[in-house]
Design a protein around this motif. Sequence first.
Motif, PDB file in Angstrom:
ATOM      1  N   UNK A 187       0.831  -1.192   0.000  1.00  0.00           N
ATOM      2  CA  UNK A 187       0.000   0.000   0.000  1.00  0.00           C
ATOM      3  C   UNK A 187       0.868   1.245   0.000  1.00  0.00           C
ATOM      4  N   UNK A 188       0.847   1.984  -1.106  1.00  0.00           N
ATOM      5  CA  UNK A 188       1.678   3.187  -1.205  1.00  0.00           C
ATOM      6  C   UNK A 188       0.763   4.377  -1.463  1.00  0.00           C
ATOM      7  N   UNK A 189      -0.041   4.705  -0.453  1.00  0.00           N
ATOM      8  CA  UNK A 189      -0.861   5.902  -0.510  1.00  0.00           C
ATOM      9  C   UNK A 189      -0.142   7.037   0.188  1.00  0.00           C
TER      10      UNK A 189
ATOM     11  N   UNK B 212       5.032  -4.295   6.008  1.00  0.00           N
ATOM     12  CA  UNK B 212       4.304  -3.138   6.533  1.00  0.00           C
ATOM     13  C   UNK B 212       2.986  -3.046   5.786  1.00  0.00           C
ATOM     14  N   UNK B 213       1.879  -3.263   6.491  1.00  0.00           N
ATOM     15  CA  UNK B 213       0.548  -3.264   5.880  1.00  0.00           C
ATOM     16  C   UNK B 213      -0.063  -1.880   5.980  1.00  0.00           C
ATOM     17  N   UNK B 214      -0.317  -1.246   4.820  1.00  0.00           N
ATOM     18  CA  UNK B 214      -0.953   0.067   4.764  1.00  0.00           C
ATOM     19  C   UNK B 214      -2.095   0.062   3.752  1.00  0.00           C
ATOM     20  N   UNK B 215      -2.720  -1.096   3.611  1.00  0.00           N
ATOM     21  CA  UNK B 215      -3.804  -1.271   2.650  1.00  0.00           C
ATOM     22  C   UNK B 215      -5.114  -0.743   3.215  1.00  0.00           C
ATOM     23  N   UNK B 216      -5.365  -1.019   4.485  1.00  0.00           N
ATOM     24  CA  UNK B 216      -6.574  -0.549   5.151  1.00  0.00           C
ATOM     25  C   UNK B 216      -7.725  -1.534   5.040  1.00  0.00           C
ATOM     26  N   UNK B 217      -8.739  -1.322   5.893  1.00  0.00           N
ATOM     27  CA  UNK B 217      -9.903  -2.194   5.924  1.00  0.00           C
ATOM     28  C   UNK B 217      -9.775  -3.260   6.994  1.00  0.00           C
ATOM     29  N   UNK B 218     -10.879  -3.537   7.668  1.00  0.00           N
ATOM     30  CA  UNK B 218     -10.844  -4.516   8.757  1.00  0.00           C
ATOM     31  C   UNK B 218     -10.633  -5.932   8.244  1.00  0.00           C
TER      32      UNK B 218
END
Length: 443
Positions: free
Chosen positions: A20-22, A87-93
């Motif tokens: 996740x690269x936001x 490193x998780x930066x995707x989001x969402x439960x």
Amino acid sequence: MSPHPAPSAARAPLRVALAGIGVVGGGVVRLLEANRDLIARRAGRPIEIVAISARDRQKDRGIDLSAYRWEDDMGALVAADDVDVVVEMVGGADGPALTLARQALGAGKALVTANKAMIAHHGLDLARIAEQADTPLKYEAAVAGGIPVIKAIREGASANQIARVYGILNGTCNYILTLMERDGANFADALAAAQAEGFAEADPSFDVDGIDAAHKLSILAALCFGARLDIDAVAAAGIRNVIAADIREAEALGHRVRLIGMAERDDGANGGGLYQNVQPCLVPADHPLAYVPGALNAVVAEGNFVGRLFFEGAGAGAGPTASAIVADIIDIARDEYGPAFAMPVDALDEAPAADAGARVGKHYIRLIVEDRIGVLAEITAAMRDAGVSIESFIQRGDEEGGGVVIALVTHEAPARAIDAALAPLRASAHLVGEPMHMPILAL
């Protein structure tokens, strides 16, 4: 012979993959690049990004990612032999983020995440997988952004029995309430301003309805009280029904309106259990939380030996969130980690939900009513029948939403008595809109 041991051989770099690269992911890349040498010295070894994954490879993110291996499939980050930390930066439960987290931990790779929804809903499951694999699960950025409150509670205050933890856990709501307080704006205009400034999403429900703060509170409660995460036990109400008149009346009473998340162990008089609630409250004007402006967050933890700890800072944004993520990575590089919730999952308590209706305190109630004879008598009768004594009663004569604003403050009463008093008023033909009820906190 020297009293100091000889320095050990240089350690191999810690190899990191980003999913996740936001906005936040870009912040992590910038931080690791800008402070590369300083971070290596503090971590005791270099920290290197070796791979990244996101949905759109062609998106312009304002940073050069050409030096890093791109993986279209996030699962490849877990399978790669040259990745130590995901490193998780995707989001969402749920969904891809949860799948990645489970796979990474199950494969023995450390996991760092800023995903408060995933931790609140699945933190126990993830912590158990991490324990079984003897690998770190770190989530400092999931609560209060750049404020190191997780580390402070889990480590710095670990010897203390925490009496309660509370605070301003959502910057969007605090920004909106600050505008209403400063400019006299109504909720809709303040929300529009927050959206224009990028503090609120196009759909602001997650923030303004208290859901985001509830996720963070459940995580803090687990840490502070050694309790199992139970997001369903957190009662959450947001700020949609706060009007400008509520802000004015609070100020006249020597208070300010803040969205407060609070967790507290019941003392046992009402059956025990853990109280967890997010709702707008009246905070005394001389309390530090009353002075927290704009989009900042603040957390208060009260320990039986350390006393009151107060943390304030940026609760969101690329820089603060990236700072918390990289701090977790540095801990992993140093081999400094323990159980995700300060103790093994099997040692966490099954804390039942406390009886929130039994909590006693003063309350602020605001009603908008038709300007008719007998309305005041109807209100006082509802309070009397519920056993609620009125301390002060104010009718300003202001027109709001087609009716007259009435505000009252009760003497101390159980929360369920307030609910009982409001029930018949909600059904009244003379009431315009929904009543507003806020506890007056004694902090």
